[in-house]
Design an enzyme around this catalytic site. Sequence first.
Site, PDB file in Angstrom:
ATOM      1  N   ASN A 150      33.040  47.591  42.743  1.00 27.80           N
ATOM      2  CA  ASN A 150      32.762  47.912  44.153  1.00 27.80           C
ATOM      3  C   ASN A 150      33.734  48.925  44.752  1.00 27.80           C
ATOM      4  OD1 ASN A 150      34.690  45.787  44.002  1.00 27.80           O
ATOM      5  ND2 ASN A 150      34.318  45.304  46.135  1.00 27.80           N
ATOM      6  N   THR A 230      32.736  34.701  36.236  1.00 28.20           N
ATOM      7  CA  THR A 230      33.530  35.373  35.199  1.00 28.20           C
ATOM      8  C   THR A 230      34.965  34.848  35.226  1.00 28.20           C
ATOM      9  OG1 THR A 230      32.230  37.337  35.725  1.00 28.20           O
ATOM     10  CG2 THR A 230      34.035  37.638  34.185  1.00 28.20           C
ATOM     11  N   GLU A 248      41.195  37.243  41.291  1.00 24.74           N
ATOM     12  CA  GLU A 248      40.676  37.608  42.621  1.00 24.74           C
ATOM     13  C   GLU A 248      39.164  37.571  42.520  1.00 24.74           C
ATOM     14  OE1 GLU A 248      42.478  38.073  45.210  1.00 24.74           O
ATOM     15  OE2 GLU A 248      44.433  38.161  44.227  1.00 24.74           O
ATOM     16  N   CYS A 282      34.461  42.728  48.867  1.00 28.36           N
ATOM     17  CA  CYS A 282      34.655  41.273  48.793  1.00 28.36           C
ATOM     18  C   CYS A 282      35.063  40.702  50.139  1.00 28.36           C
ATOM     19  CB  CYS A 282      35.691  40.946  47.727  1.00 28.36           C
ATOM     20  SG  CYS A 282      37.220  41.853  47.963  1.00 28.36           S
ATOM     21  N   GLU A 461      47.789  39.041  45.137  1.00 27.48           N
ATOM     22  CA  GLU A 461      48.257  40.382  44.797  1.00 27.48           C
ATOM     23  C   GLU A 461      49.014  40.938  46.002  1.00 27.48           C
ATOM     24  OE1 GLU A 461      44.374  42.145  43.604  1.00 27.48           O
ATOM     25  OE2 GLU A 461      45.173  42.077  41.570  1.00 27.48           O
TER      26      GLU A 461
HETATM   27  P1  NAD Z   1      32.094  40.766  37.181  1.00 29.88           P
HETATM   28  O1  NAD Z   1      32.808  39.455  37.146  1.00 29.88           O
HETATM   29  O2  NAD Z   1      30.731  40.837  36.621  1.00 29.88           O
HETATM   30  O3  NAD Z   1      32.929  41.886  36.400  1.00 29.88           O
HETATM   31  C1  NAD Z   1      34.252  42.211  36.741  1.00 29.88           C
HETATM   32  C2  NAD Z   1      34.941  42.793  35.518  1.00 29.88           C
HETATM   33  O4  NAD Z   1      35.053  41.783  34.532  1.00 29.88           O
HETATM   34  C3  NAD Z   1      34.178  43.945  34.851  1.00 29.88           C
HETATM   35  O5  NAD Z   1      35.098  44.889  34.375  1.00 29.88           O
HETATM   36  C4  NAD Z   1      33.486  43.248  33.703  1.00 29.88           C
HETATM   37  O6  NAD Z   1      33.188  44.093  32.639  1.00 29.88           O
HETATM   38  C5  NAD Z   1      34.528  42.222  33.304  1.00 29.88           C
HETATM   39  N1  NAD Z   1      34.009  41.066  32.585  1.00 29.88           N
HETATM   40  C6  NAD Z   1      32.776  40.516  32.671  1.00 29.88           C
HETATM   41  N2  NAD Z   1      32.687  39.462  31.833  1.00 29.88           N
HETATM   42  C7  NAD Z   1      33.889  39.345  31.217  1.00 29.88           C
HETATM   43  C8  NAD Z   1      34.414  38.446  30.253  1.00 29.88           C
HETATM   44  N3  NAD Z   1      33.687  37.468  29.729  1.00 29.88           N
HETATM   45  N4  NAD Z   1      35.690  38.613  29.863  1.00 29.88           N
HETATM   46  C9  NAD Z   1      36.448  39.586  30.375  1.00 29.88           C
HETATM   47  N5  NAD Z   1      36.001  40.479  31.280  1.00 29.88           N
HETATM   48  C10 NAD Z   1      34.736  40.353  31.711  1.00 29.88           C
HETATM   49  O7  NAD Z   1      32.146  41.232  38.687  1.00 29.88           O
HETATM   50  P2  NAD Z   1      31.483  42.543  39.313  1.00 29.88           P
HETATM   51  O8  NAD Z   1      30.016  42.293  39.441  1.00 29.88           O
HETATM   52  O9  NAD Z   1      31.982  43.739  38.620  1.00 29.88           O
HETATM   53  O10 NAD Z   1      32.153  42.551  40.756  1.00 29.88           O
HETATM   54  C11 NAD Z   1      31.645  41.878  41.855  1.00 29.88           C
HETATM   55  C12 NAD Z   1      32.439  40.625  42.133  1.00 29.88           C
HETATM   56  O11 NAD Z   1      33.816  40.941  42.303  1.00 29.88           O
HETATM   57  C13 NAD Z   1      32.031  39.946  43.405  1.00 29.88           C
HETATM   58  O12 NAD Z   1      31.947  38.561  43.182  1.00 29.88           O
HETATM   59  C14 NAD Z   1      33.170  40.246  44.366  1.00 29.88           C
HETATM   60  O13 NAD Z   1      33.371  39.327  45.406  1.00 29.88           O
HETATM   61  C15 NAD Z   1      34.324  40.260  43.439  1.00 29.88           C
HETATM   62  N6  NAD Z   1      35.447  40.989  44.020  1.00 29.88           N
HETATM   63  C16 NAD Z   1      36.540  40.279  44.427  1.00 29.88           C
HETATM   64  C17 NAD Z   1      37.611  40.931  45.008  1.00 29.88           C
HETATM   65  C18 NAD Z   1      38.831  40.186  45.459  1.00 29.88           C
HETATM   66  O14 NAD Z   1      39.838  40.812  45.735  1.00 29.88           O
HETATM   67  N7  NAD Z   1      38.803  38.863  45.546  1.00 29.88           N
HETATM   68  C19 NAD Z   1      37.566  42.314  45.161  1.00 29.88           C
HETATM   69  C20 NAD Z   1      36.433  43.000  44.744  1.00 29.88           C
HETATM   70  C21 NAD Z   1      35.376  42.332  44.159  1.00 29.88           C
END
Ligand code: NAD
Length: 480
Positions: A150, A230, A248, A282, A461
């Site tokens: 995002n 995840t 996060e 997020c 963080e």
């Molecule tokens: P996602 O969990 O699908 O992927 C995030 C990252 O993890 C990607 O690089 C992905 O390739 C990797 N990943 C996926 N499966 C994995 C595994 N089994 N092992 C290791 N790595 C793996 O999330 P997304 O769809 O990319 O992002 C959206 C989500 O992120 C939303 O839920 C959002 O709220 C969250 N988010 C949280 C914050 C925060 O600061 N809390 C900030 C931004 C986004």
Amino acid sequence: MEKLQNFINGSYSSPVSGEYMDNYEPATGKVYSLIPKSGAKDVELAVVAAENAYPVWSKMSIDARSRIMVKLSEGIEAQMEKFVAAESRDNGKPVALAGRVDIPRAVSNFHFFATAILHFASESHNMEGVGVNYTLRKPIGIVGCISPWNLPLYLFSWKIAPALAAGNCVIAKPSEVTPYTAYLLGQVAKEAGMPDGVLNILHGEGHDVGDAIVKHPKIKAISFTGGTATGKYIAKTAAPMFKKLSLELGGKNPNIIFDDCDFDDMMRTTLLSSFANQGQICLCGSRIFVQRGIYEKFKEEFVRKVDALLVAEPNNPKAKLGAVVSKPHMEKVLSYVELAKEEGGKVVSGGEKVQLEAPFENGYYLRPTVIEGLSYDCRTNQEEIFGPVVTIMPFDTEEEALMMANSTQYGLSATLWTSDLERAHRMANEIHAGIVWINAWLVRDLRTPFGGAKASGVGREGGWEALRFFTEPKNVFVKY
Ligand code: NAD
């Protein structure tokens, strides 16, 4: 077609598999570059490079490390336009937003931690007449940083910068949905004088290369930002290996509006906190609770303003919303609009795709959507949608607003609008969230703890929190 490459040991290389996957441009729905499909073998190469680089980087003077990181920050700044255009093309966000927020923030992240490390001090505990304790803060070694799509470079650098500043070598993986600016970063790091092997950037799918990073025994800490499911899987994998973990995760943030608020300021900010970055932040306030006295006034004005928000291709300087990040994500968001209707919700604004003209006719454009009439505990109001969809709900008392706000599994951030100072403090104290904004949204001071409670994550963080995470404390006692 351009092929992106991994950045390992200071040079760009193809993945060991020789395979690539499609990288889509959300604005047009077309494939515009190819992403390396990396796996465990690429992680192994990166770990060997990082192991070799670690003695050099961890023993380098803090001043020298800091200078390289300042140069890295300046290197991005010097190519601002290129990075801004790349981020917008890869993610679908308006160019104006990438230029105002994403890339300047990546520049600040590197600069902030490059200089923070110069001031990072550890503790000493004197025991009168007995001896003195001092605490060393040593880098951990090789660490893994995994980030979402995002805010691609913004969140990638938010992890990498403190990890590097603290003296660690990094194996980093950006989201496979938005890999491009992370790909560009390797060259900038090289030109800044970062020794080979200190920063390694691998591309590919989460379940493949991401999983291999999490499972590698020589990678001692994982800093992850992404979805809660995840995060749960990563925690399960990494915990028995006793890795340090920073997670996060998702959010479903409340925006609580009392009838004594500064209405105009609240309205201006609520449009942003609802739909900035197509609602894919997020920290967006996706559940809007409005005190009954101003509910109808709020709804009328909010809907009118939302209807007027321009959804356009990202290069249009007037675009308030660009494209959402991918076709599957667009479909997920639309499926939640359908669910909301099934749950008795009424769509009062948006709720559908936007059809642009060629060459953007297959892009992923959604109208910003406002839904009312739902109960606080239905699925639409409990699950993260992460798109341009908000729900509006009336409330009567502070207690009721608090109960509804705290009813989800998440606890990332919350926004409160009120001119009653006592109430603001009272609510801030009671709300389940790691971050609370009062009469504001997304004002960020990089020194403050950043992260969420409950299913929104583990750890924080930002500032010293990040430097503490990326270092191992060692207490030393000396007898008098
Ligand atoms: P996602 O969990 O699908 O992927 C995030 C990252 O993890 C990607 O690089 C992905 O390739 C990797 N990943 C996926 N499966 C994995 C595994 N089994 N092992 C290791 N790595 C793996 O999330 P997304 O769809 O990319 O992002 C959206 C989500 O992120 C939303 O839920 C959002 O709220 C969250 N988010 C949280 C914050 C925060 O600061 N809390 C900030 C931004 C986004």
